[in-house]
Design a protein around this motif. Structure first.
Motif, PDB file in Angstrom:
ATOM      1  N   MET A 197      -6.422  19.013 -12.693  1.00  0.00           N
ATOM      2  CA  MET A 197      -6.932  17.526 -12.212  1.00  0.00           C
ATOM      3  C   MET A 197      -6.368  16.192 -12.017  1.00  0.00           C
ATOM      4  N   GLN A 198      -5.136  16.279 -12.688  1.00  0.00           N
ATOM      5  CA  GLN A 198      -3.935  14.678 -12.752  1.00  0.00           C
ATOM      6  C   GLN A 198      -3.534  15.392 -11.106  1.00  0.00           C
ATOM      7  N   GLU A 199      -3.100  16.423 -10.774  1.00  0.00           N
ATOM      8  CA  GLU A 199      -2.756  16.336  -8.461  1.00  0.00           C
ATOM      9  C   GLU A 199      -3.946  15.276  -8.229  1.00  0.00           C
ATOM     10  N   ILE A 200      -5.063  15.893  -8.707  1.00  0.00           N
ATOM     11  CA  ILE A 200      -5.992  15.203  -7.593  1.00  0.00           C
ATOM     12  C   ILE A 200      -6.136  13.754  -7.659  1.00  0.00           C
ATOM     13  N   ASP A 201      -6.051  13.522  -9.222  1.00  0.00           N
ATOM     14  CA  ASP A 201      -5.679  11.722  -9.296  1.00  0.00           C
ATOM     15  C   ASP A 201      -4.462  11.050  -8.234  1.00  0.00           C
ATOM     16  N   GLU A 202      -3.681  12.343  -8.347  1.00  0.00           N
ATOM     17  CA  GLU A 202      -2.226  11.979  -7.742  1.00  0.00           C
ATOM     18  C   GLU A 202      -2.595  11.496  -6.218  1.00  0.00           C
ATOM     19  N   GLY A 203      -3.603  12.746  -5.747  1.00  0.00           N
ATOM     20  CA  GLY A 203      -3.544  12.797  -4.267  1.00  0.00           C
ATOM     21  C   GLY A 203      -5.016  11.649  -4.162  1.00  0.00           C
ATOM     22  N   PHE A 204      -5.438  10.841  -4.734  1.00  0.00           N
ATOM     23  CA  PHE A 204      -6.556  10.295  -4.606  1.00  0.00           C
ATOM     24  C   PHE A 204      -5.489   8.627  -4.551  1.00  0.00           C
ATOM     25  N   GLN A 205      -4.206   8.345  -5.065  1.00  0.00           N
ATOM     26  CA  GLN A 205      -3.533   7.295  -5.590  1.00  0.00           C
ATOM     27  C   GLN A 205      -3.698   7.038  -3.887  1.00  0.00           C
ATOM     28  N   PRO A 206      -3.153   5.727  -3.086  1.00  0.00           N
ATOM     29  CA  PRO A 206      -3.199   4.924  -2.103  1.00  0.00           C
ATOM     30  C   PRO A 206      -2.143   5.539  -1.438  1.00  0.00           C
ATOM     31  N   GLY A 207      -1.946   5.811  -0.411  1.00  0.00           N
ATOM     32  CA  GLY A 207      -1.079   7.026   0.454  1.00  0.00           C
ATOM     33  C   GLY A 207      -1.085   8.929   0.101  1.00  0.00           C
ATOM     34  N   GLY A 208      -1.602   8.964  -1.094  1.00  0.00           N
ATOM     35  CA  GLY A 208      -1.535  10.247  -1.387  1.00  0.00           C
ATOM     36  C   GLY A 208      -2.097  10.792  -0.128  1.00  0.00           C
ATOM     37  N   VAL A 209      -2.028  12.366   0.129  1.00  0.00           N
ATOM     38  CA  VAL A 209      -2.584  13.512   0.562  1.00  0.00           C
ATOM     39  C   VAL A 209      -4.398  13.188   0.692  1.00  0.00           C
ATOM     40  N   LEU A 210      -4.941  13.054  -0.444  1.00  0.00           N
ATOM     41  CA  LEU A 210      -6.378  13.324  -0.489  1.00  0.00           C
ATOM     42  C   LEU A 210      -6.421  12.147  -0.790  1.00  0.00           C
ATOM     43  N   TYR A 211      -5.986  10.603  -0.378  1.00  0.00           N
ATOM     44  CA  TYR A 211      -5.906   9.323   0.030  1.00  0.00           C
ATOM     45  C   TYR A 211      -6.368   9.351   1.213  1.00  0.00           C
ATOM     46  N   ARG A 212      -5.537   9.652   2.225  1.00  0.00           N
ATOM     47  CA  ARG A 212      -5.276   9.414   3.355  1.00  0.00           C
ATOM     48  C   ARG A 212      -5.934  10.728   4.307  1.00  0.00           C
ATOM     49  N   ARG A 213      -7.168  11.874   3.609  1.00  0.00           N
ATOM     50  CA  ARG A 213      -7.500  12.416   3.999  1.00  0.00           C
ATOM     51  C   ARG A 213      -9.503  11.692   4.229  1.00  0.00           C
ATOM     52  N   LEU A 214      -9.231  10.431   3.236  1.00  0.00           N
ATOM     53  CA  LEU A 214     -10.696   9.891   3.384  1.00  0.00           C
ATOM     54  C   LEU A 214     -10.914   8.712   4.308  1.00  0.00           C
ATOM     55  N   ASP A 215     -11.139   9.390   6.054  1.00  0.00           N
ATOM     56  CA  ASP A 215     -10.776   9.055   7.189  1.00  0.00           C
ATOM     57  C   ASP A 215     -12.327   8.342   7.890  1.00  0.00           C
ATOM     58  N   GLY A 216     -12.849   8.615   7.552  1.00  0.00           N
ATOM     59  CA  GLY A 216     -14.917   8.519   7.677  1.00  0.00           C
ATOM     60  C   GLY A 216     -14.836   9.708   8.235  1.00  0.00           C
ATOM     61  N   SER A 217     -14.738  11.243   8.373  1.00  0.00           N
ATOM     62  CA  SER A 217     -14.976  11.715   9.139  1.00  0.00           C
ATOM     63  C   SER A 217     -16.783  12.361   9.395  1.00  0.00           C
ATOM     64  N   THR A 218     -16.234  12.649   8.384  1.00  0.00           N
ATOM     65  CA  THR A 218     -17.891  12.861   7.618  1.00  0.00           C
ATOM     66  C   THR A 218     -18.728  11.795   6.700  1.00  0.00           C
ATOM     67  N   PRO A 219     -19.604  12.238   5.887  1.00  0.00           N
ATOM     68  CA  PRO A 219     -20.227  11.020   5.779  1.00  0.00           C
ATOM     69  C   PRO A 219     -19.806  10.767   4.029  1.00  0.00           C
ATOM     70  N   PHE A 220     -19.094  11.702   3.752  1.00  0.00           N
ATOM     71  CA  PHE A 220     -18.271  12.638   2.667  1.00  0.00           C
ATOM     72  C   PHE A 220     -17.140  11.583   2.036  1.00  0.00           C
ATOM     73  N   ARG A 221     -16.617  11.500   3.164  1.00  0.00           N
ATOM     74  CA  ARG A 221     -14.625  11.255   3.437  1.00  0.00           C
ATOM     75  C   ARG A 221     -15.036   9.691   3.526  1.00  0.00           C
TER      76      ARG A 221
END
Length: 271
Positions: A197-221
């Protein structure tokens, strides 16, 4: 830690204390059903009376398991309240499943594949069109209807019930990210998964790996979904992580709020 007064409210039958669901399930049906109906929130009981609704208790003799299903009308396909509990030989209560849904709310068939077959929480195929409709309507992953905002009324009843059996822990396995965050709100801590859960929070921070994957490639991203529990949960449901969401285990000590918050910067949102 037991709830105040729980020791004086031990569950008994004929002067014999009950220590488990197995003990309760050995009782005659009217007695065990009365005990299990104590888990229904008062507001729900009032609604069921007004609707002329029904409550079904499935508590097989010889098993450490109970299922409660309450429906607005006996013929309704979907229950308003659905609860499954089991307990362990180590004296712990397992909250297997709990759904409290608004029967008057629109239904979204996210639990069915495009052919109308149960998809087992999307593990057997997703209904993408229905999922997008549900997300736009403000629902979380796997929700078929909006809820009645009643879990906060149910949990104290479960804690008291558990304490009266002499148990001091409630265990659960959140099926989605938003479930885990919601359980945190109600005082649960992690047996397994806090670091995730902590890694998920880190990943969604600006510049994080999950943040970068929010690229609009699907309605859920879509960009910006990192700011809310709902947005993150749909992105995780969509497979944005390297591994599927799985294996998170949580617990609540009776009468104790653990104070865990693995998404401290989230935007305000009703959970």
């Amino acid at each position: 830690m037991a709830l105040d007064g729980a020791a004086e409210l031990k569950l008994e039958s004929g002067g014999t204390q009950l220590f488990s669901l197995y003990d309760i399930n050995r009782l005659d049906p009217p007695e065990k059903e009365e005990i299990y109906r104590s888990l229904l929130p008062a507001r729900l009981k009032q609604m069921l009376r007004e609707w002329g609704g029904s409550v079904e208790v499935i508590a097989p003799n010889g098993l450490r398991f109970v299922r409660l299903q309450a429906r607005r009308s006996p013929g309704d396909p979907d229950p308003v309240f659905f609860l499954e509990l089991c307990d362990t030989h180590h004296g712990q209560m397992e909250l297997c499943f709990c759904v409290i849904a608004d029967p008057a709310a629109p239904r979204f068939d996210v639990d069915l594949d495009p052919q109308g077959r149960n998809n087992v929480f999307a593990t057997m195929g997703r209904n993408l069109a229905e999922e997008e409709r549900a997300m736009v309507a403000g629902l979380f992953p796997n929700q078929t209807r909006s809820g009645l905002r009643m879990f906060g009324e149910f949990l104290p009843l479960l804690e008291l019930f558990t304490a009266r059996l002499g148990m001091d822990l409630i265990m659960a396995e959140p099926l989605t990210y938003d479930n885990a965050i919601r359980y945190e709100k109600y005082g649960f801590d992690y047996l397994v998964g806090k670091r995730l859960m902590q890694e998920i929070d880190e990943g969604f921070q600006p510049g994080g790996v999950l943040y970068r994957r929010l690229d609009g490639s699907t309605p859920f991203r879509r960009p910006g979904m990192e700011k809310t529990v709902m947005g993150r949960s749909w992105a995780i449901h969509d497979g944005i992580m390297d591994e599927p969401w799985d294996g998170v285990r949580i617990y609540k000590s009776i009468g104790v709020h653990a104070g865990v918050n693995t998404f401290p910067g989230r935007e305000s949102q009703v959970l």
